[in-house]
Design an enzyme around this catalytic site. Structure first.
Site, PDB file in Angstrom:
ATOM      1  N   HIS A 148     -16.373 -33.969 -42.732  1.00  0.00           N
ATOM      2  CA  HIS A 148     -15.888 -33.175 -44.032  1.00  0.00           C
ATOM      3  C   HIS A 148     -15.760 -31.560 -43.703  1.00  0.00           C
ATOM      4  CE1 HIS A 148     -16.363 -36.806 -46.713  1.00  0.00           C
ATOM      5  NE2 HIS A 148     -17.786 -36.713 -46.432  1.00  0.00           N
ATOM      6  N   ASP A 183     -16.594 -44.363 -41.926  1.00  0.00           N
ATOM      7  CA  ASP A 183     -17.604 -43.989 -42.980  1.00  0.00           C
ATOM      8  C   ASP A 183     -17.095 -44.506 -44.450  1.00  0.00           C
ATOM      9  OD1 ASP A 183     -19.760 -41.449 -43.042  1.00  0.00           O
ATOM     10  OD2 ASP A 183     -18.588 -41.768 -44.868  1.00  0.00           O
ATOM     11  N   HIS A 185     -16.882 -42.648 -46.969  1.00  0.00           N
ATOM     12  CA  HIS A 185     -16.288 -41.616 -47.453  1.00  0.00           C
ATOM     13  C   HIS A 185     -14.622 -41.226 -46.775  1.00  0.00           C
ATOM     14  CE1 HIS A 185     -20.389 -40.973 -48.898  1.00  0.00           C
ATOM     15  NE2 HIS A 185     -19.837 -40.729 -49.941  1.00  0.00           N
ATOM     16  N   ASP A 277     -22.451 -45.655 -44.054  1.00  0.00           N
ATOM     17  CA  ASP A 277     -22.715 -45.706 -45.310  1.00  0.00           C
ATOM     18  C   ASP A 277     -21.933 -46.987 -45.941  1.00  0.00           C
ATOM     19  OD1 ASP A 277     -20.515 -44.175 -44.718  1.00  0.00           O
ATOM     20  OD2 ASP A 277     -20.991 -42.332 -46.144  1.00  0.00           O
TER      21      ASP A 277
HETATM   22  O1  ZLS Z   1     -19.253 -38.785 -45.565  1.00  0.00           O
HETATM   23  O2  ZLS Z   1     -20.381 -36.241 -55.047  1.00  0.00           O
HETATM   24  C1  ZLS Z   1     -20.782 -35.056 -54.608  1.00  0.00           C
HETATM   25  C2  ZLS Z   1     -20.865 -33.542 -55.334  1.00  0.00           C
HETATM   26  C3  ZLS Z   1     -21.524 -33.378 -56.354  1.00  0.00           C
HETATM   27  C4  ZLS Z   1     -22.682 -34.560 -56.955  1.00  0.00           C
HETATM   28  C5  ZLS Z   1     -23.974 -34.426 -56.480  1.00  0.00           C
HETATM   29  N1  ZLS Z   1     -24.678 -33.153 -56.493  1.00  0.00           N
HETATM   30  C6  ZLS Z   1     -25.901 -33.543 -55.984  1.00  0.00           C
HETATM   31  C7  ZLS Z   1     -23.900 -32.259 -55.880  1.00  0.00           C
HETATM   32  C8  ZLS Z   1     -22.365 -32.157 -56.442  1.00  0.00           C
HETATM   33  C9  ZLS Z   1     -20.176 -33.481 -56.627  1.00  0.00           C
HETATM   34  N2  ZLS Z   1     -21.188 -35.046 -53.442  1.00  0.00           N
HETATM   35  C10 ZLS Z   1     -21.594 -36.185 -52.393  1.00  0.00           C
HETATM   36  C11 ZLS Z   1     -21.294 -35.860 -51.040  1.00  0.00           C
HETATM   37  C12 ZLS Z   1     -21.501 -37.000 -50.276  1.00  0.00           C
HETATM   38  C13 ZLS Z   1     -21.293 -36.702 -48.689  1.00  0.00           C
HETATM   39  C14 ZLS Z   1     -21.033 -37.882 -47.856  1.00  0.00           C
HETATM   40  C15 ZLS Z   1     -21.226 -37.205 -46.207  1.00  0.00           C
HETATM   41  C16 ZLS Z   1     -20.680 -38.273 -45.349  1.00  0.00           C
HETATM   42  O3  ZLS Z   1     -21.293 -39.672 -45.419  1.00  0.00           O
HETATM   43  C17 ZLS Z   1     -20.513 -37.814 -43.767  1.00  0.00           C
HETATM   44  C18 ZLS Z   1     -21.743 -37.238 -43.296  1.00  0.00           C
HETATM   45  C19 ZLS Z   1     -22.825 -36.591 -52.898  1.00  0.00           C
HETATM   46  N3  ZLS Z   1     -22.956 -38.074 -53.279  1.00  0.00           N
HETATM   47  C20 ZLS Z   1     -24.440 -38.234 -53.439  1.00  0.00           C
HETATM   48  C21 ZLS Z   1     -24.875 -36.877 -53.190  1.00  0.00           C
HETATM   49  N4  ZLS Z   1     -23.943 -36.250 -53.049  1.00  0.00           N
HETATM   50  C22 ZLS Z   1     -26.295 -36.478 -53.577  1.00  0.00           C
HETATM   51  C23 ZLS Z   1     -27.177 -37.457 -53.950  1.00  0.00           C
HETATM   52  C24 ZLS Z   1     -28.517 -37.126 -53.960  1.00  0.00           C
HETATM   53  C25 ZLS Z   1     -28.931 -35.703 -53.586  1.00  0.00           C
HETATM   54  C26 ZLS Z   1     -30.297 -35.139 -53.446  1.00  0.00           C
HETATM   55  C27 ZLS Z   1     -30.243 -34.505 -52.070  1.00  0.00           C
HETATM   56  C28 ZLS Z   1     -28.998 -33.608 -52.805  1.00  0.00           C
HETATM   57  C29 ZLS Z   1     -29.360 -32.854 -53.813  1.00  0.00           C
HETATM   58  C30 ZLS Z   1     -30.270 -34.007 -54.548  1.00  0.00           C
HETATM   59  C31 ZLS Z   1     -28.224 -35.130 -53.151  1.00  0.00           C
HETATM   60  C32 ZLS Z   1     -26.714 -35.462 -52.888  1.00  0.00           C
HETATM   61 ZN    ZN Z   2     -19.982 -40.978 -45.907  1.00  0.00          ZN
HETATM   62 CA    CA Z   3     -13.824 -43.322 -44.062  1.00  0.00          CA
END
Ligand code: ZLS
Ligand code: ZN
Ligand code: CA
Length: 393
Positions: A148, A183, A185, A277
């Site tokens: 990303h 992945d 995502h 994932d």
């Molecule tokens: O592809 O959906 C989002 C963004 C948000 C919602 C969640 N909040 C915490 C942040 C803002 C809109 N983010 C996704 C990112 C997924 C990244 C995937 C990476 C990859 O696999 C490659 C390495 C997301 N989904 C879930 C979370 N973030 C999330 C869930 C739980 C937590 C705990 C730790 C951190 C903050 C609280 C977090 C993130």
């Molecule tokens: Zn992912």
């Molecule tokens: Ca993918």
């Protein structure tokens, strides 16, 4: 062609930086870098370290990271520590407002962040160089795959885009590189970096669509009609999927689409982001692949007999991630048939982590017995993507 010479041995090199075991995003963050240490321990206990050349390598240098990332962003990454983030209000504001880093959110400013970035990026660069040199047929860096990150911004747990750095390294020698991303995502950072290039074809399979009436599955991009720009038109390929996709549906799409992409694009090297994932039971992904279903993607691409770079990525149920990357290491070295699944995972220090999966490498997927009807949208998706690919000259 994938059908022949699959039993041929490959020279495999493998990069592992033990420092990864001590990296923590935060106490409750879903991204757990120690999963790579778990995978490494499994690779060791299953006797595969002797089957691979261990790469002697170093962390990526600042200059190497600057080849893709912007000057201000790299300056920030070098300066950022939990202390500077807490005490320097201007730095904190710059991090949060312009570069996607901070708070308790997806991309926190954690201890040893810069060391972590240099470590995984150095692994992917060294792996790419081993392929360029011709010293190895397959190169592995499970700590990489951070698809990303953009030139000036951290997003989705990714700070430095090691994939873009590695592909640029490959482009110094190979005319065309195909990037495949399994992945859960969308591989947006890699797609955007090569959006107008006809030397890199990016192909992402990902979950796509609403998760609530107001929220898209992250990052929200990767629609089927995103096909690239300018000279790169038709060289970005997207395969959006519904939640719950399992092995049968996935492979109805994967082999025909990737096979067609290989045929029309004729790449000289392959980069496969093996984000775990997309496995059944993942904390974030919502997809239903089995370990074998996921690894089938690795075997299929290995079968083309081209230089192959295998990278990690997402994966949030860490015992599943480690099991999968261990099994995929076995696929790379051609020993997957020799991994015993009738006995429990041998004792190696992390064995208690595998209790929830019955202490077996190949855990039972939640839908393995439940019959589900195959949606006709799979055929529609396949038809549209193949139609896009037929327009590549
Ligand atoms: O592809 O959906 C989002 C963004 C948000 C919602 C969640 N909040 C915490 C942040 C803002 C809109 N983010 C996704 C990112 C997924 C990244 C995937 C990476 C990859 O696999 C490659 C390495 C997301 N989904 C879930 C979370 N973030 C999330 C869930 C739980 C937590 C705990 C730790 C951190 C903050 C609280 C977090 C993130
Ligand atoms: Zn992912
Ligand atoms: Ca993918």
């Amino acid at each position: 062609s994938p059908s022949c010479a699959d039993d041929k041995k490959r020279r495999v090199c493998y990069y592992y930086d033990p420092g990864i075991a001590h990296i923590k995003f935060s106490d409750d963050h879903v991204m757990v870098p120690a999963r790579v240490a778990m995978a490494h321990s499994l690779v060791g206990v299953y006797g595969m370290l002797g089957d691979m050349r261990r790469l002697r390598t170093r962390p990526a240098t600042e200059a190497e990271i600057r080849r893709f990332h912007s000057p201000e962003y790299v300056d920030l990454l070098c300066d950022l520590t939990p202390e500077s983030y807490a005490n320097d209000a201007a730095l904190r504001q710059k991090a949060e407002d312009h570069h996607g880093i901070g708070g308790e959110d997806d991309c926190p400013a954690f201890d040893r962040l810069w060391k972590y970035c240099r470590g995984y990026a150095g692994g992917s660069l060294a792996a790419a160089r081993a392929l360029v040199d011709g010293a190895s047929d397959i190169a592995i860096n499970w700590s990489g795959g951070m698809h990303h990150a953009s030139a000036c911004k951290a997003t989705g747990f990714c700070y430095v885009n090691d994939i873009v750095l590695a592909i640029n390294e490959l482009l110094g020698t190979f005319s065309r590189v195909i990037y495949v991303d399994i992945d859960a995502h969308h591989g947006d950072g890699v797609q955007n970096a090569f959006l107008d290039s006809n030397r890199v074809m990016t192909l992402s399979f990902h979950r796509y669509g609403k998760i609530t009436p107001h929220k898209d599955f992250f990052p929200g991009s990767g629609a089927i009609n995103e096909i690239g720009d300018g000279a790169g038109k038709h060289y970005s390929v997207n395969v959006p999927l519904d939640a719950g996709v399992r092995d049968d549906v996935y492979h109805t799409l994967f082999e025909p689409i990737v096979g067609k992409a290989m045929e029309v694009f004729q790449p000289e090297a392959i980069v496969l982001q093996c984000g775990a994932d997309s496995l059944s039971g993942d904390r974030l992904g919502g997809m239903e692949l089995s370990v074998r279903g996921h690894a089938e993607c690795v075997s299929f691409l290995r079968g083309f007999n081209l230089p192959l770079l295998l990278l990690g990525g997402g994966g949030y149920t860490i015992n599943h991630v480690a099991s999968t990357w261990c099994y995929e290491t076995a696929v790379a070295v051609g020993k997957e048939g020799e991994l015993p699944d009738d006995i429990e995972i041998p004792s190696h220090g992390y064995e208690l982590m595998y209790k929830n999966q019955g202490n077996k490498l190949h855990y039972q997927t939640s839908t393995a017995t439940a019959a589900r009807k195959r949606s006709s949208s799979t055929e529609v998706t396949k038809g549209k993507v193949l139609e896009h690919l037929s327009q590549v000259e």
